[in-house]
Motif scaffolding. Structure first.
Motif, PDB file in Angstrom:
ATOM      1  N   ILE A   1     -32.512  -2.851  -0.812  1.00 50.40           N
ATOM      2  CA  ILE A   1     -31.512  -3.466  -1.878  1.00 50.40           C
ATOM      3  C   ILE A   1     -30.599  -4.263  -1.029  1.00 50.40           C
ATOM      4  O   ILE A   1     -29.921  -3.669  -0.212  1.00 50.40           O
ATOM      5  N   ASN A   2     -30.837  -5.515  -1.358  1.00 50.30           N
ATOM      6  CA  ASN A   2     -29.773  -6.497  -1.066  1.00 50.30           C
ATOM      7  C   ASN A   2     -29.062  -7.055  -2.317  1.00 50.30           C
ATOM      8  O   ASN A   2     -29.697  -7.082  -3.484  1.00 50.30           O
ATOM      9  N   CYS A   3     -28.019  -7.702  -2.092  1.00 49.19           N
ATOM     10  CA  CYS A   3     -27.404  -8.253  -3.189  1.00 49.19           C
ATOM     11  C   CYS A   3     -28.103  -9.301  -4.096  1.00 49.19           C
ATOM     12  O   CYS A   3     -29.003 -10.121  -3.443  1.00 49.19           O
ATOM     13  N   LEU A   4     -28.025  -9.175  -5.344  1.00 50.62           N
ATOM     14  CA  LEU A   4     -28.925  -9.907  -6.332  1.00 50.62           C
ATOM     15  C   LEU A   4     -28.338 -11.317  -6.297  1.00 50.62           C
ATOM     16  O   LEU A   4     -27.239 -11.637  -6.078  1.00 50.62           O
ATOM     17  N   PRO A   5     -29.116 -12.210  -6.613  1.00 47.72           N
ATOM     18  CA  PRO A   5     -29.078 -13.843  -6.769  1.00 47.72           C
ATOM     19  C   PRO A   5     -27.741 -14.025  -7.698  1.00 47.72           C
ATOM     20  O   PRO A   5     -27.731 -13.438  -8.883  1.00 47.72           O
ATOM     21  N   GLY A   6     -26.671 -14.781  -7.307  1.00 48.70           N
ATOM     22  CA  GLY A   6     -25.834 -15.084  -8.104  1.00 48.70           C
ATOM     23  C   GLY A   6     -24.605 -14.113  -8.342  1.00 48.70           C
ATOM     24  O   GLY A   6     -23.667 -14.258  -8.764  1.00 48.70           O
ATOM     25  N   CYS A   7     -24.703 -13.015  -7.351  1.00 54.89           N
ATOM     26  CA  CYS A   7     -23.674 -11.821  -7.407  1.00 54.89           C
ATOM     27  C   CYS A   7     -22.620 -12.137  -6.439  1.00 54.89           C
ATOM     28  O   CYS A   7     -21.630 -10.923  -6.532  1.00 54.89           O
ATOM     29  N   VAL A   8     -22.556 -13.029  -5.358  1.00 57.33           N
ATOM     30  CA  VAL A   8     -21.892 -12.875  -4.517  1.00 57.33           C
ATOM     31  C   VAL A   8     -21.204 -14.527  -4.650  1.00 57.33           C
ATOM     32  O   VAL A   8     -21.687 -15.359  -4.644  1.00 57.33           O
ATOM     33  N   PRO A   9     -19.644 -14.560  -4.689  1.00 58.91           N
ATOM     34  CA  PRO A   9     -19.014 -15.809  -4.810  1.00 58.91           C
ATOM     35  C   PRO A   9     -19.196 -16.686  -3.928  1.00 58.91           C
ATOM     36  O   PRO A   9     -19.569 -16.008  -2.669  1.00 58.91           O
ATOM     37  N   ALA A  10     -19.459 -17.967  -3.958  1.00 55.00           N
ATOM     38  CA  ALA A  10     -19.561 -18.779  -2.863  1.00 55.00           C
ATOM     39  C   ALA A  10     -18.441 -18.630  -1.519  1.00 55.00           C
ATOM     40  O   ALA A  10     -17.290 -18.558  -2.013  1.00 55.00           O
ATOM     41  N   GLY A  11     -18.915 -18.634  -0.548  1.00 54.45           N
ATOM     42  CA  GLY A  11     -18.154 -18.162   0.551  1.00 54.45           C
ATOM     43  C   GLY A  11     -17.663 -16.966   0.834  1.00 54.45           C
ATOM     44  O   GLY A  11     -17.125 -16.566   2.008  1.00 54.45           O
ATOM     45  N   ALA A  12     -17.973 -16.202   0.278  1.00 56.26           N
ATOM     46  CA  ALA A  12     -17.890 -14.630   0.441  1.00 56.26           C
ATOM     47  C   ALA A  12     -18.914 -13.981   0.935  1.00 56.26           C
ATOM     48  O   ALA A  12     -20.318 -14.155   1.049  1.00 56.26           O
ATOM     49  N   GLU A  13     -18.775 -12.727   1.415  1.00 55.38           N
ATOM     50  CA  GLU A  13     -19.799 -11.889   1.910  1.00 55.38           C
ATOM     51  C   GLU A  13     -20.056 -10.580   0.784  1.00 55.38           C
ATOM     52  O   GLU A  13     -18.889 -10.315   0.159  1.00 55.38           O
ATOM     53  N   PRO A  14     -21.229 -10.122   0.987  1.00 50.45           N
ATOM     54  CA  PRO A  14     -21.506  -8.881   0.169  1.00 50.45           C
ATOM     55  C   PRO A  14     -20.771  -7.942   0.471  1.00 50.45           C
ATOM     56  O   PRO A  14     -20.164  -7.579   1.598  1.00 50.45           O
ATOM     57  N   LEU A  15     -20.082  -6.928  -0.429  1.00 46.09           N
ATOM     58  CA  LEU A  15     -19.312  -5.850  -0.334  1.00 46.09           C
ATOM     59  C   LEU A  15     -20.067  -4.795   0.568  1.00 46.09           C
ATOM     60  O   LEU A  15     -19.552  -3.984   1.066  1.00 46.09           O
ATOM     61  N   TYR A  16     -21.571  -4.856   0.311  1.00 44.84           N
ATOM     62  CA  TYR A  16     -22.296  -3.653   0.972  1.00 44.84           C
ATOM     63  C   TYR A  16     -23.177  -4.309   1.729  1.00 44.84           C
ATOM     64  O   TYR A  16     -23.974  -5.196   1.493  1.00 44.84           O
ATOM     65  N   PRO A  17     -23.602  -3.457   3.086  1.00 48.34           N
ATOM     66  CA  PRO A  17     -24.613  -4.134   3.919  1.00 48.34           C
ATOM     67  C   PRO A  17     -26.050  -3.456   3.034  1.00 48.34           C
ATOM     68  O   PRO A  17     -26.114  -2.800   2.144  1.00 48.34           O
ATOM     69  N   PRO A  18     -27.204  -4.161   3.542  1.00 56.99           N
ATOM     70  CA  PRO A  18     -28.657  -3.903   2.929  1.00 56.99           C
ATOM     71  C   PRO A  18     -28.911  -2.307   3.264  1.00 56.99           C
ATOM     72  O   PRO A  18     -28.511  -2.005   4.280  1.00 56.99           O
ATOM     73  N   THR A  19     -29.482  -1.707   2.647  1.00 54.83           N
ATOM     74  CA  THR A  19     -29.959  -0.389   2.777  1.00 54.83           C
ATOM     75  C   THR A  19     -31.294  -0.348   1.846  1.00 54.83           C
ATOM     76  O   THR A  19     -31.886  -1.039   1.204  1.00 54.83           O
ATOM     77  N   THR A  20     -31.921   0.795   2.196  1.00 51.92           N
ATOM     78  CA  THR A  20     -33.267   1.237   1.489  1.00 51.92           C
ATOM     79  C   THR A  20     -32.885   2.214   0.430  1.00 51.92           C
ATOM     80  O   THR A  20     -31.983   3.303   0.702  1.00 51.92           O
ATOM     81  N   VAL A  21     -33.741   2.501  -0.289  1.00 50.14           N
ATOM     82  CA  VAL A  21     -33.509   3.602  -1.425  1.00 50.14           C
ATOM     83  C   VAL A  21     -33.398   4.880  -0.587  1.00 50.14           C
ATOM     84  O   VAL A  21     -32.963   5.736  -0.754  1.00 50.14           O
ATOM     85  N   SER A  22     -34.297   4.913   0.204  1.00 55.69           N
ATOM     86  CA  SER A  22     -34.653   6.601   0.895  1.00 55.69           C
ATOM     87  C   SER A  22     -33.501   6.591   1.909  1.00 55.69           C
ATOM     88  O   SER A  22     -33.109   7.896   2.066  1.00 55.69           O
ATOM     89  N   ARG A  23     -32.890   5.807   2.580  1.00 58.12           N
ATOM     90  CA  ARG A  23     -31.970   6.028   3.372  1.00 58.12           C
ATOM     91  C   ARG A  23     -30.602   6.371   2.641  1.00 58.12           C
ATOM     92  O   ARG A  23     -29.750   7.190   2.956  1.00 58.12           O
ATOM     93  N   HIS A  24     -30.425   5.607   1.513  1.00 57.42           N
ATOM     94  CA  HIS A  24     -28.979   5.844   0.877  1.00 57.42           C
ATOM     95  C   HIS A  24     -29.315   7.286   0.220  1.00 57.42           C
ATOM     96  O   HIS A  24     -28.135   8.047   0.394  1.00 57.42           O
TER      97      HIS A  24
END
Length: 353
Positions: free
Chosen positions: A300-323
């Protein structure tokens, strides 16, 4: 997460008719997508009309729940999971604390009892899936239970898949975008029953029917009695009662979809108070949450277009099983989840418990 707002103290859960999604015009589909996007951005819950699940299926399912939860406690306990990591089988009353899935301690265990079934490795014979994530179900010897529950799972799972088609459209993604993430989804049906165990007359002062939590996966399809108890949290830290309208199923979004959308869409905090009558006596309440959680190995990574330009995603990548493992270690194994700081902060800021 957490931008749900109220007007005059009442939190509106939008009712959306999706019956025209498969048979209507392009304008119908656009209107449905827009309504879903609005509900997902502002409340994180919605009521779905036109879902196509026959009333007879719901009635048979409710009868099956009554048949199981009416069994003697010792008979139900024979169907307990062999370990907390295996999310199947029976959970007796006062053995879980859902708030631990957020990393927030609870004073007492939650009141509810539950029975879980879910996706099995044998359902995907063409794949070599790990049975630790896709374990075999445990079934009670209640006449008609397996058939009625299996039919409900098929219907609720089909609705969840249709909702993901709508979600992709609403988010400006290509048709079928979510399919590679959900084609062997870790789906679980949790059937819940709220009632004081036989011989008990009163509840503890801090007792929750089900403690405050966010759902863990992608989307939840919820069937529930029209009995008070379910509450959802708004942005100001206030709790609001929610009752499904006749003929509607409640649908709410989970953490993984909020992570995918960088909190554009909400995984809304909710809880269940012990359902009581006008004299404060606990009354029976039933619900069943169908969790459509995604493939165990999906990243699970942030979807295209959901992070404003110049900003970082609010959450790090994860997998379904880990979460899911981190969340279930809290609720089922009693270990504080230290990887949900944003959700924990929202709960600690809530008013009135």
């Amino acid at each position: 997460m957490g931008r749900a707002t109220a007007a005059d103290g009442v939190l509106e859960v939008p009712a959306i008719d999706i019956s025209a999604w498969t048979t209507g015009t392009e304008a119908d589909r656009t209107a449905i997508s827009a309504a879903v996007d609005e509900a997902a951005r502002t409340v994180g819950f919605m009521q779905i009309r036109g879902h196509g699940i026959p009333e007879s299926t719901a009635t048979a399912f409710a009868d099956a729940l009554d048949g199981f939860f009416g069994l003697p406690m010792e008979e139900k306990k024979q169907l307990r999971s062999p370990s907390p990591e295996i999310n199947r089988g029976y959970t007796p009353p006062r053995t879980e604390k859902l708030s631990l899935s957020l990393g927030v301690p609870a004073t007492v265990e939650d009141l509810f009892e539950a029975f879980n079934v879910g996706s099995e490795a044998t359902s995907f014979p063409e794949l070599d899936l790990p049975e630790t994530h896709y374990p075999a179900n445990l079934w009670p010897s209640v006449p008609g239970f397996r058939e009625a529950v299996g039919e409900w799972c098929m219907q609720a799972g089909g609705l969840a898949e249709r909702l993901l088609e709508i979600f992709a459209n609403a988010l400006g993604l290509t048709d079928g975008y979510f399919t590679p993430f959900t084609d062997h989804s870790l789906d679980v049906l949790r059937m819940n029953h709220y009632m004081l165990p036989e011989g008990e007359l009163a509840i503890d002062r801090d007792q929750m029917g089900m403690g405050a939590h966010t759902d863990y996966g992608i989307v939840t399809v919820l069937w529930a009695d029209r009995v008070s108890g379910l509450q959802i949290l708004d942005t100001h830290g206030d709790w609001h009662d929610v009752l499904p309208e006749p003929g509607c199923l409640l649908v709410n979004l989970g953490d993984l979809l909020a992570r995918w959308t960088n909190d554009r869409w909400l995984s809304t905090m909710h809880r269940v108070l012990p359902p009581t009558d006008s004299r404060g006596r606990v009354v029976r309440r039933r619900s069943a949450a169908y969790f459509h959680d995604g493939n165990w190995d999906a990243e699970i990574n942030c979807l295209p277009g959901c992070v404003p330009a110049g900003a970082e995603p609010l959450y790090p990548p994860t997998t379904v099983s880990r979460h899911l493992a981190e969340k279930l270690a809290g609720s089922r194994a009693g270990k504080l989840n230290e990887n949900s700081p944003r959700e924990a902060a929202r709960l600690r800021a809530a008013k009135n418990g």
